[in-house]
Scaffold this motif. Structure first.
Motif, short mmCIF file in Angstrom:
data_model
loop_
_atom_site.label_atom_id
_atom_site.label_comp_id
_atom_site.label_asym_id
_atom_site.label_seq_id
_atom_site.Cartn_x
_atom_site.Cartn_y
_atom_site.Cartn_z
N ASP A 113 -10.55 -8.76 -14.19
CA ASP A 113 -11.21 -7.91 -12.82
C ASP A 113 -11.29 -9.36 -12.26
OD1 ASP A 113 -11.89 -5.71 -12.58
OD2 ASP A 113 -12.73 -6.33 -15.75
N TYR A 114 -12.38 -10.65 -12.64
CA TYR A 114 -13.66 -11.67 -11.99
C TYR A 114 -14.17 -11.13 -10.91
CZ TYR A 114 -9.54 -13.71 -14.88
OH TYR A 114 -8.57 -13.97 -16.16
N GLU A 115 -14.98 -10.60 -11.19
CA GLU A 115 -16.12 -9.93 -11.05
C GLU A 115 -17.71 -9.96 -11.17
OE1 GLU A 115 -16.11 -8.61 -7.85
OE2 GLU A 115 -14.01 -7.34 -8.10
N ILE A 116 -18.60 -10.46 -10.86
CA ILE A 116 -19.62 -10.97 -11.99
C ILE A 116 -20.59 -9.52 -11.54
CG2 ILE A 116 -21.54 -12.38 -11.25
CD1 ILE A 116 -18.88 -13.58 -11.28
N LEU A 117 -20.83 -9.71 -13.38
CA LEU A 117 -21.64 -8.78 -13.70
C LEU A 117 -22.94 -9.15 -13.38
CD1 LEU A 117 -22.05 -5.53 -14.83
CD2 LEU A 117 -20.50 -6.69 -17.22
N LEU A 118 -24.14 -8.68 -13.05
CA LEU A 118 -25.21 -9.47 -12.95
C LEU A 118 -26.76 -8.18 -13.67
CD1 LEU A 118 -26.48 -10.47 -9.54
CD2 LEU A 118 -23.94 -9.46 -10.09
N ALA A 119 -27.74 -9.22 -14.75
CA ALA A 119 -28.95 -8.29 -14.30
C ALA A 119 -29.70 -8.61 -13.64
CB ALA A 119 -29.01 -9.09 -15.88
N VAL A 120 -30.45 -7.24 -12.81
CA VAL A 120 -31.83 -8.06 -11.79
C VAL A 120 -32.33 -7.17 -11.73
CG1 VAL A 120 -31.96 -7.24 -9.29
CG2 VAL A 120 -29.07 -7.49 -10.07
N PRO A 121 -34.04 -7.40 -11.97
CA PRO A 121 -34.93 -7.10 -12.69
C PRO A 121 -35.40 -6.31 -11.26
CG PRO A 121 -34.94 -9.15 -12.39
CD PRO A 121 -33.83 -8.96 -11.73
N PRO A 122 -36.06 -5.17 -12.03
CA PRO A 122 -36.73 -4.48 -10.94
C PRO A 122 -37.09 -4.49 -9.16
CG PRO A 122 -37.14 -3.68 -12.68
CD PRO A 122 -36.93 -5.59 -13.07
N GLU A 123 -37.46 -6.05 -9.54
CA GLU A 123 -38.67 -6.14 -8.39
C GLU A 123 -37.65 -6.55 -7.85
OE1 GLU A 123 -39.16 -7.46 -11.22
OE2 GLU A 123 -39.01 -9.32 -11.58
N HIS A 124 -36.34 -7.53 -7.58
CA HIS A 124 -35.53 -7.56 -6.70
C HIS A 124 -34.05 -6.82 -6.54
CE1 HIS A 124 -36.97 -11.44 -6.68
NE2 HIS A 124 -36.34 -11.52 -8.06
N GLU A 125 -34.39 -5.68 -7.22
CA GLU A 125 -32.89 -4.04 -6.45
C GLU A 125 -33.28 -3.67 -5.77
OE1 GLU A 125 -33.34 -2.09 -11.03
OE2 GLU A 125 -31.86 -2.11 -10.15
N GLN A 126 -34.79 -3.65 -5.41
CA GLN A 126 -34.85 -2.74 -3.57
C GLN A 126 -34.14 -3.18 -2.28
OE1 GLN A 126 -37.20 -0.48 -4.32
NE2 GLN A 126 -36.07 0.27 -2.49
N LYS A 127 -33.96 -4.18 -2.72
CA LYS A 127 -33.45 -4.71 -1.53
C LYS A 127 -31.49 -4.44 -1.49
CE LYS A 127 -33.48 -9.56 -2.92
NZ LYS A 127 -34.30 -10.85 -3.54
N LEU A 128 -31.44 -4.44 -2.51
CA LEU A 128 -30.15 -4.01 -2.77
C LEU A 128 -29.37 -2.92 -2.91
CD1 LEU A 128 -29.38 -5.96 -6.08
CD2 LEU A 128 -28.73 -6.92 -3.62
N MET A 129 -30.59 -1.48 -2.84
CA MET A 129 -30.47 -0.54 -3.12
C MET A 129 -30.74 -0.22 -0.70
SD MET A 129 -32.57 0.86 -6.01
CE MET A 129 -32.83 0.53 -7.38
N THR A 130 -31.49 -0.89 -1.45
CA THR A 130 -31.37 -1.04 0.89
C THR A 130 -29.30 -1.02 1.59
OG1 THR A 130 -33.54 -1.25 0.57
CG2 THR A 130 -32.80 -1.16 2.63
N ARG A 131 -29.58 -2.25 0.96
CA ARG A 131 -27.61 -3.23 1.49
C ARG A 131 -27.77 -3.93 0.47
NH1 ARG A 131 -26.67 -8.38 4.35
NH2 ARG A 131 -25.53 -7.53 5.63
N PRO A 132 -26.52 -2.89 -0.09
CA PRO A 132 -26.08 -3.67 -1.29
C PRO A 132 -24.34 -4.58 -1.05
CG PRO A 132 -24.83 -1.17 -1.04
CD PRO A 132 -26.35 -1.04 -0.18
N LEU A 133 -25.48 -5.78 -0.49
CA LEU A 133 -24.24 -7.04 -0.26
C LEU A 133 -25.03 -7.73 -0.24
CD1 LEU A 133 -22.94 -5.08 3.75
CD2 LEU A 133 -21.34 -5.36 1.24
N LEU A 134 -23.98 -9.17 -0.65
CA LEU A 134 -24.43 -10.03 -1.26
C LEU A 134 -23.85 -11.30 0.26
CD1 LEU A 134 -25.29 -10.06 -4.73
CD2 LEU A 134 -27.10 -10.39 -3.27
N GLU A 135 -24.28 -12.33 0.57
CA GLU A 135 -23.67 -13.08 1.40
C GLU A 135 -22.75 -13.88 0.82
OE1 GLU A 135 -26.26 -13.65 5.02
OE2 GLU A 135 -26.77 -11.82 5.56
#
Lengths: 330, 330
Positions: free
Chosen positions: B267-289
């Protein structure tokens, strides 16, 4: 309807990871992150340059299946250490790619790793990372070495000047003759030659900075490697065959083997260009100090203006021409 | 008596060095010293840590002899870049050991190098060094990658906490399905799956620092690699199969192929652990630049206290058990 099964965690490691843990964990240094992460992380000492090289060894090309496994690992590491030594740099760590055919047993790998453990302790470096895979072909080992050097102090092949002396460490030809002993083409009751083939002595810690204007390690044949040094600096180098230092065991084979000594490779000695102002002290005391003992050095030629390349002469100045100057791995 | 012959310089390079010059010189960056010295010399930016990994690929194990040579080189480089990406580090350079069987032609090597030239320009790194040798077996390629990261900012596998979300970049399963398309076991009129197998998209530049508590790259199978992340942090991770992002082409193969997607690797995708305090912004906009465009990320599970390892559940919470969780290279 059946109730959902509770989740059953999977805790067993697949074969590859168990193999790495079993054999390589004991070699891992702090940078390796227990060999369990995506990559090694290494913080160089303040301001240091990193020195890196890779060397591959292939079964039946670079070593014989009958060679003791511990010396195969040590030889591979030592060949790479010789590259670092030629740059005047300090060993820090190594990475290994291991393409394993089915005939390489667990016992073989264990002995291989024991040899590496011994040598990494001796030379002050540790395993940083690796990769293991299977192959239907011969064993292929690729070792990447990582060293460090103070900025600007790496010794390159390009710095020699006309008038510099051509010097070499140790003795030349033992490795090439040792291979022929192992192949049954020569006899050597001392065992010295075969030992030098199987276990070269990398000149780690040779104090090149402030002494040598250029250097490289002699791996593919003295004449060819002298040519590299000459070409790197845009010079001619005149190599005096009779000055080349030979061990007693090599000398005992007779002059008929001189060409093999000068072109056979597998020496892992250091060839260096020394400006005249630094030669005086070497002429008085032709030894360089290293953490592994004093290393003898011998002047075997001189750089001069003229056609770029190497020529080999005998004591009368007559040209010696060889069938090949060295070894190509293709 | 005849007069001594004047010395005849040898200026010709043996085959191996001509081969390196012909194909690899154009790839060499400043650290490579024109591929003519004993080792590369690289000065890291002030205070940076070095990140290093090696990956080997073997003909008939990791690629098919019929694969286009340019994609083989690019895939090898990209697999290594994926390791750097998972550590949150920046690519700097690479070294290559090339064990060449006689059936690998000059044309093949030229195309192989053209692919590498394209990708090293794209991802901002250059060749630092290498070694070429012959082999009687299959082609074996070992690539060592070198990256850099600010001290303490490398993302490891060991930092996840109970309660962290398990997130993954891109889509999962395309590579494993693509292999089966190339093997004739599946059809995919879009060509998407085979393309993803041959040319993974490493997530270079993913901004992990300050977001992820742990990360790794998904290469050996999602379930197995999630297990690595859980073990690294001493936790249980519960992976919800129905949340795993699949491409349209993968989804079109039907649910019968889900196990292949989740355990097949490549796959060569990235699997990451994200603490709850950082998840909120990803739930709003699930994209990383990233410098290569925005990368979608999807939450697929959660870390929890409990038996160390991974469990996979369906939407009802029922356990899914697979024959194998991933790929072992031995």
């Amino acid at each position: 309807m059946t109730a959902p099964q509770p989740p059953q965690p999977k805790t067993d490691l697949p074969q590859e990871f168990a193999f790495i843990r079993r054999h390589f964990s004991a070699l891992a240094g702090p940078a390796a992150l227990n060999l369990q992460d995506d990559a090694a992380v290494f913080l160089p000492a303040q301001g240091q340059e990193m020195v890196m090289a890779v060397d591959a060894m292939v079964e039946n090309v670079h070593f014989l299946p009958s060679d003791p496994p511990d010396t195969i690992g040590r030889k591979l590491l030592r060949c790479n250490l010789s590259d670092l030594a030629a740059m005047g740099s300090k060993p820090e760590g190594w990475l290994l790619a291991f393409a394993r055919p089915s005939h390489i047993t667990e016992d073989w790998v264990e002995q291989f790793c024991q040899g590496l453990a011994q040598d990494q302790a001796r030379f002050g470096l540790s395993l940083m990372g690796g990769d293991t895979t299977s192959t239907a072909g011969p064993l292929v080992l690729s070792l990447t070495i990582v060293g460090s050097v103070s900025p600007g102090q790496a010794i390159r092949r390009t710095g020699a000047s006309a008038g510099d002396g051509l010097w070499v460490s140790g003795t030349i030809g033992d490795g090439a003759l040792g291979l022929r002993v192992l192949q049954g083409k020569l006899t050597d009751p001392t065992g010295h030659l075969a030992q030098r083939y199987r276990l070269p002595q990398p000149r780690v810690g040779l104090p090149l900075y402030g002494l040598a204007s250029a250097a490289l390690d002699v791996s593919d044949g003295l004449v060819q490697d002298a040519g590299h040094l000459a070409r790197g600096s845009g010079l001619h180098v005149r190599l005096e065959a009779d000055l080349v230092p030979l061990s007693d065991a090599a000398r005992a084979q007779g002059r008929g083997w001189l060409e093999t000594c000068l072109t056979g490779g597998d020496d892992y000695e250091i060839l260096l260009a020394v400006p005249p102002e630094h030669e005086q002290k070497l002429m008085t005391r032709p030894l360089l100090e290293t953490p592994y003992g004093d290393v003898p050095v011998t002047r075997i030629g001189r750089f001069e203006a003229g056609p770029v390349g190497v020529s080999v002469v005998d004591r009368n100045g007559a040209s010696l021409n060889f069938k090949a100057n060295g070894w190509s791995h293709l």
